[in-house]
Design an enzyme around this catalytic site. Structure first.
Site, PDB file in Angstrom:
ATOM      1  N   ARG A  83      73.807 -91.201  88.701  1.00 49.79           N
ATOM      2  CA  ARG A  83      72.420 -90.794  88.872  1.00 49.79           C
ATOM      3  C   ARG A  83      72.231 -89.420  88.245  1.00 49.79           C
ATOM      4  O   ARG A  83      73.185 -88.763  87.857  1.00 49.79           O
ATOM      5  CB  ARG A  83      72.019 -90.777  90.347  1.00 49.79           C
ATOM      6  CG  ARG A  83      73.028 -90.071  91.235  1.00 49.79           C
ATOM      7  CD  ARG A  83      72.414 -89.334  92.368  1.00 49.79           C
ATOM      8  NE  ARG A  83      71.505 -88.289  91.928  1.00 49.79           N
ATOM      9  CZ  ARG A  83      71.885 -87.099  91.461  1.00 49.79           C
ATOM     10  NH1 ARG A  83      73.167 -86.803  91.325  1.00 49.79           N
ATOM     11  NH2 ARG A  83      70.996 -86.205  91.104  1.00 49.79           N
ATOM     12  N   GLY A  84      70.950 -89.007  88.157  1.00 49.24           N
ATOM     13  CA  GLY A  84      70.591 -87.823  87.400  1.00 49.24           C
ATOM     14  C   GLY A  84      70.189 -88.269  86.013  1.00 49.24           C
ATOM     15  O   GLY A  84      70.918 -89.035  85.360  1.00 49.24           O
ATOM     16  N   ARG A 126      66.237 -98.741  85.908  1.00 47.97           N
ATOM     17  CA  ARG A 126      65.471 -97.675  86.579  1.00 47.97           C
ATOM     18  C   ARG A 126      64.197 -97.432  85.770  1.00 47.97           C
ATOM     19  O   ARG A 126      64.270 -97.217  84.560  1.00 47.97           O
ATOM     20  CB  ARG A 126      66.261 -96.357  86.627  1.00 47.97           C
ATOM     21  CG  ARG A 126      67.531 -96.374  87.469  1.00 47.97           C
ATOM     22  CD  ARG A 126      67.279 -96.559  88.947  1.00 47.97           C
ATOM     23  NE  ARG A 126      66.462 -95.528  89.541  1.00 47.97           N
ATOM     24  CZ  ARG A 126      66.912 -94.345  89.979  1.00 47.97           C
ATOM     25  NH1 ARG A 126      68.179 -94.041  89.838  1.00 47.97           N
ATOM     26  NH2 ARG A 126      66.089 -93.485  90.529  1.00 47.97           N
ATOM     27  N   ASP A 274      62.855 -85.912  86.166  1.00 51.51           N
ATOM     28  CA  ASP A 274      63.158 -87.191  85.533  1.00 51.51           C
ATOM     29  C   ASP A 274      62.196 -87.502  84.402  1.00 51.51           C
ATOM     30  O   ASP A 274      62.524 -88.282  83.507  1.00 51.51           O
ATOM     31  CB  ASP A 274      63.112 -88.304  86.578  1.00 51.51           C
ATOM     32  CG  ASP A 274      64.308 -88.240  87.506  1.00 51.51           C
ATOM     33  OD1 ASP A 274      65.280 -88.956  87.254  1.00 51.51           O
ATOM     34  OD2 ASP A 274      64.284 -87.451  88.468  1.00 51.51           O
TER      35      ASP A 274
END
Length: 390
Positions: A83-84, A126, A274
């Protein structure tokens, strides 16, 4: 393993971090001083594996996962094992390479059709993190630019492109950290939300980069890390990272941010993102917009650390950013021995919120610091980026 910046020597990594190797994977008993030496995302090209730290197990266990199938890589991105935004982009780039590495296509058109299937599948993992699509688009551009070459040469070019994405991220994060340091003084209090550190990138992180670079210079920052409900990235990851690096960090519940600001303990807020819209609206982990509103109320500068890869100039405002909504169990039962909410209660669980541009003091990129009005300053940032590439 083949040589290359992004390949990992797992034996060296094991020895450096004091981790144990089991048949089920690589699990850890880690020397905390070595956290920043560990790779978040790496490629084992010899065994055709993407190697990631399973971030869902931190801080209790550090386990390296060796992913071989596209389904495993898709799940790792979706389930936040990796993640990130930058780390997701790197994982997607290597995933795209691995997905096409063993293609038996005899001509370019067949090869490109196979690549598109891999790319389109990974892109569904995502919806919000623009780095996912940015990295996959770069990989597709690489295929197109090399269409006149042999299939073997295109595969080699794809491997190099993925390596470049990772190497560039290290430079980007360090540059953001250096620009961020120009905005603050030693020995101040800093608040951060979610995790935008080493675990979210290839090195240093974005929002944590100024903290890590300042720590190397002997700056005695006092950092307050929001726990970041409902997935607790601040509690599990940011507090873990900073403590391991020797930074003075205090964990607080999300609803305590106002108190520490009112007490005068915070002089700056650094967060990652993001996606940033052209007008400066920034999507980040849920709860970020509330922190920005509090900072504005208390006169505290609020900085968004944004690699240019997360800035979407084709997205006019934050209203155009799709916000992922995740499953209700993350709120009602994930961290509890027994369910803590009434059965069948309605749950609203957006993964991100959008901080409106008027609440953002500056957006820190690897090519400089953008300030309001962002439509103008972000355009200037990209002009500077284009000039640097010539």
């Amino acid at each position: 393993m083949k040589n290359g910046e992004s390949s990992v020597n797992i034996n060296k990594l094991v020895n450096a971090a004091n981790i144990h190797v089991n048949l089920g994977g690589v699990s850890m008993e880690m020397n905390p001083q070595k956290v920043l030496d560990m790779e978040t995302v790496a490629l084992d090209d010899t065994n055709s594996e993407l190697i990631i730290i399973d971030q869902t197990l931190l801080p209790g266990e550090t386990k390296y996962l060796r992913l071989t199938s596209q389904g495993e890589i898709w799940t790792a991105i979706y389930e936040l094992q990796v993640r990130g935004a930058p780390a997701i982009g790197i994982a997607a780039a290597y995933g795209a390479y691995l997905g096409i590495k063993n293609s038996a296509a005899a001509d370019y058109d067949a090869f490109y059709a196979e690549f598109k299937k891999v790319k389109d599948y990974l892109a569904t993992s995502r919806p919000t993190a623009v780095n996912l699509f940015w990295a996959l688009d770069r990989m597709e551009d690489c295929v197109k630019c090399n269409r006149e070459k042999s299939i073997a040469d295109i595969k080699t070019a794809l491997r190099k492109e993925a390596d470049d994405i990772k190497a560039e991220d290290i430079w980007v994060c360090k540059s953001i950290g250096e620009y961020g340091l120009t905005l603050i003084e030693p020995n101040i209090g800093i608040l951060t939300h979610c995790n935008a550190g080493q675990l979210a990138t290839a090195k240093y992180g974005t929002a944590l980069a100024p903290i890590y670079l300042g720590h190397e210079k002997g700056y005695k920052f006092k950092v307050f890390a929001d726990e970041t409900r409902p997935l607790l990235q601040g509690a599990r990851l940011t507090a873990y990272e900073l403590k391991s690096a020797g930074v003075d960090v205090t964990l607080i519940c999300d609803n305590m941010a106002s108190m520490v600001m009112k007490n005068g303990w915070v002089q700056a807020v650094f967060v990652g993102c993001d996606r940033v819209a052209a007008n400066g609206d920034a999507a980040n982990k849920i709860g970020t917009s509330g922190v920005a509103i509090l900072a504005k109320n208390y006169g505290i500068p609020f900085y968004v650390c944004a690699p240019t890869s997360t800035i979407d100039m084709n997205c006019a405002t934050g209203q155009d950013i799709h916000i992922e909504e995740r499953k209700s169990e993350e709120v009602t039962e994930k961290w509890y021995a027994t369910r803590m909410a009434p059965t069948d209660v309605k749950v609203f669980n957006p993964a991100f919120d959008v901080t409106d541009a008027p609440f953002i003091t500056a957006i820190i990129t690897e090519y400089g610091i953008a300030k309001p009005p962002y439509n103008k300053s972000l355009t200037e940032i990209f002009a500077k980026k284009d000039a640097a590439k010539k």
